[in-house]
Design a protein around this motif. Structure first.
Motif, PDB file in Angstrom:
ATOM      1  N   VAL A  49      97.517  66.333  83.182  1.00  0.00           N
ATOM      2  CA  VAL A  49      96.614  66.280  82.029  1.00  0.00           C
ATOM      3  C   VAL A  49      96.276  67.681  81.538  1.00  0.00           C
ATOM      4  N   TRP A  50      95.931  68.591  82.451  1.00  0.00           N
ATOM      5  CA  TRP A  50      95.480  69.913  82.023  1.00  0.00           C
ATOM      6  C   TRP A  50      96.618  70.836  81.642  1.00  0.00           C
ATOM      7  N   PHE A  51      97.832  70.558  82.098  1.00  0.00           N
ATOM      8  CA  PHE A  51      98.986  71.270  81.551  1.00  0.00           C
ATOM      9  C   PHE A  51      99.174  70.904  80.080  1.00  0.00           C
ATOM     10  N   ALA A 127      78.065  61.800  91.324  1.00  0.00           N
ATOM     11  CA  ALA A 127      78.227  62.986  90.464  1.00  0.00           C
ATOM     12  C   ALA A 127      79.659  63.519  90.539  1.00  0.00           C
ATOM     13  N   PHE A 128      80.220  63.531  91.751  1.00  0.00           N
ATOM     14  CA  PHE A 128      81.592  64.018  91.909  1.00  0.00           C
ATOM     15  C   PHE A 128      82.585  63.094  91.209  1.00  0.00           C
ATOM     16  N   GLU A 129      82.390  61.793  91.338  1.00  0.00           N
ATOM     17  CA  GLU A 129      83.291  60.847  90.685  1.00  0.00           C
ATOM     18  C   GLU A 129      83.195  60.969  89.170  1.00  0.00           C
ATOM     19  N   LEU A 130      81.973  61.180  88.662  1.00  0.00           N
ATOM     20  CA  LEU A 130      81.806  61.390  87.225  1.00  0.00           C
ATOM     21  C   LEU A 130      82.514  62.661  86.778  1.00  0.00           C
ATOM     22  N   LEU A 135      86.949  65.172  83.889  1.00  0.00           N
ATOM     23  CA  LEU A 135      88.054  66.131  83.832  1.00  0.00           C
ATOM     24  C   LEU A 135      89.381  65.465  83.522  1.00  0.00           C
ATOM     25  N   THR A 136      89.501  64.189  83.891  1.00  0.00           N
ATOM     26  CA  THR A 136      90.764  63.491  83.683  1.00  0.00           C
ATOM     27  C   THR A 136      90.831  62.809  82.325  1.00  0.00           C
ATOM     28  N   MET A 137      89.693  62.323  81.810  1.00  0.00           N
ATOM     29  CA  MET A 137      89.722  61.507  80.606  1.00  0.00           C
ATOM     30  C   MET A 137      88.920  62.098  79.453  1.00  0.00           C
ATOM     31  N   PHE A 138      87.601  62.213  79.641  1.00  0.00           N
ATOM     32  CA  PHE A 138      86.719  62.485  78.512  1.00  0.00           C
ATOM     33  C   PHE A 138      86.878  63.895  77.947  1.00  0.00           C
ATOM     34  N   ILE A 190     102.902  65.027  71.586  1.00  0.00           N
ATOM     35  CA  ILE A 190     102.535  65.114  73.001  1.00  0.00           C
ATOM     36  C   ILE A 190     101.083  64.702  73.224  1.00  0.00           C
ATOM     37  N   SER A 191     100.161  65.339  72.507  1.00  0.00           N
ATOM     38  CA  SER A 191      98.750  65.019  72.713  1.00  0.00           C
ATOM     39  C   SER A 191      98.394  63.642  72.152  1.00  0.00           C
ATOM     40  N   GLY A 192      99.048  63.244  71.054  1.00  0.00           N
ATOM     41  CA  GLY A 192      98.780  61.925  70.491  1.00  0.00           C
ATOM     42  C   GLY A 192      99.226  60.803  71.408  1.00  0.00           C
ATOM     43  N   SER A 193     100.385  60.976  72.054  1.00  0.00           N
ATOM     44  CA  SER A 193     100.843  59.962  73.002  1.00  0.00           C
ATOM     45  C   SER A 193      99.895  59.859  74.185  1.00  0.00           C
ATOM     46  N   TYR A 194      99.360  61.005  74.611  1.00  0.00           N
ATOM     47  CA  TYR A 194      98.378  60.966  75.707  1.00  0.00           C
ATOM     48  C   TYR A 194      97.145  60.158  75.300  1.00  0.00           C
ATOM     49  N   ILE A 195      96.624  60.425  74.112  1.00  0.00           N
ATOM     50  CA  ILE A 195      95.412  59.728  73.661  1.00  0.00           C
ATOM     51  C   ILE A 195      95.658  58.225  73.550  1.00  0.00           C
ATOM     52  N   LEU A 196      96.785  57.838  72.976  1.00  0.00           N
ATOM     53  CA  LEU A 196      97.068  56.412  72.793  1.00  0.00           C
ATOM     54  C   LEU A 196      97.252  55.696  74.129  1.00  0.00           C
ATOM     55  N   LEU A 197      98.002  56.317  75.042  1.00  0.00           N
ATOM     56  CA  LEU A 197      98.325  55.641  76.295  1.00  0.00           C
ATOM     57  C   LEU A 197      97.168  55.656  77.291  1.00  0.00           C
ATOM     58  N   TRP A 198      96.250  56.586  77.137  1.00  0.00           N
ATOM     59  CA  TRP A 198      95.090  56.630  78.028  1.00  0.00           C
ATOM     60  C   TRP A 198      93.898  55.867  77.463  1.00  0.00           C
TER      61      TRP A 198
END
Length: 273
Positions: A49-51, A127-130, A135-138, A190-198
């Motif tokens: 995700v962060w790459f 808090a850690f799970e949030l 970091l992964t989604m929002f 690249i970023s659009g496919s990430y947004i749609l699939l996530w």
């Protein structure tokens, strides 16, 4: 990014999902092994995700601020950023190892991995799970939307200005604007496919965590979200193959018989014979 996506497929799909479904009695089902696989899967997802975020920000700088392109958009800077992202993702993923306990024991060997319920009552773990979910989604969602919007608006504005300077009836192509448009298309793919699939996974997490919707393990909505999330790890490589000639050349060179990997395999075969 392609290597990071490939690591997600190996750790999250093959070593966790496929092995647990079709090889439940293999060594991968030992509790320490499947706990380690979980850590690797979370780390690989964060790295992937962060790459993608780093690539989006790199293209934003290169297109919107060409004066700093030569200084910051370099191979050395990219290597440093990838190293920092990789180390940070691995460190953030380590606590997940300690949340898993054995599901059952066979010959005093712990097998299976289930979540330790005591963590559900800990504020620190919540808090850690949030933090992990953010970091992964929002946070990536927000950054993709902002950076893509700024990049697209800059290209449109600069295109109007350049057409004004060059004249509307010159009939000449502008190589600079052509390259920028190609970069924007690649960026949005690249970023659009990430947004749609996530999106399905994000909606599922929001409905359970924020709107307190009853959680049903293994529901169709959750399964579809996981399937689309896993599919997102395959899109970057496909987009690169379709749009980048240099990437295709590197794949061809890696598949050639003169590549070091093939030479090593050939040497091992000759050694055994």
């Amino acid at each position: 990014m392609s290597i990071a996506d490939f690591l997600v497929i190996i750790n999250d799909i093959l070593l966790r999902t496929v092995s647990m479904m079709y090889f439940p009695h293999s060594f991968l089902n030992f509790t320490p092994v499947c706990s380690t696989t979980l850590v690797l899967a979370v780390a690989a997802t964060l790295i992937s995700v962060w790459f993608t975020v780093a690539f989006t920000f790199d293209r934003f700088l290169a297109i919107c601020y060409p004066n700093v392109k030569a200084k910051y958009c370099t191979e050395r800077t990219a290597t440093v950023i990838m190293g920092i992202v990789s180390v940070f993702s691995c460190l953030v993923s380590v606590p997940w190892y300690f949340t898993m306990v054995a599901e059952y024991n066979i010959d005093n060997i712990p097998r299976g991995c289930i979540f330790e319920q005591v963590f559900l009552n800990l504020t620190s773990w919540a808090a850690f799970e949030l933090l992990t979910i953010s970091l992964t989604m929002f946070v990536p969602f927000f950054l993709f939307l902002v950076l893509n919007t700024l990049t697209a608006s800059h290209v449109l504005m600069s295109g109007r200005v350049r057409r004004g300077f060059r004249g509307r009836n010159t009939g000449e192509n502008d190589p600079e604007m052509t390259n920028r448009r190609k970069s924007v298309v690649l960026l949005f793919c690249i970023s659009g496919s990430y947004i749609l699939l996530w999106s399905t996974q994000v909606i599922h997490v929001l409905s359970v965590r924020v709107f307190a919707t009853p959680y049903v393990k293994g529901s169709d909505f959750e399964s579809v979200g996981f399937m689309l999330q896993a599919l997102s790890t395959c899109t970057n490589t496909a987009i690169y193959v379709l749009t980048q000639s240099k990437f295709r050349e590197q794949i061809k060179s890696a598949a050639s018989p003169s590549h070091p990997i093939f030479l090593i395999v050939k040497f091992v075969k000759n050694w055994n014979t």
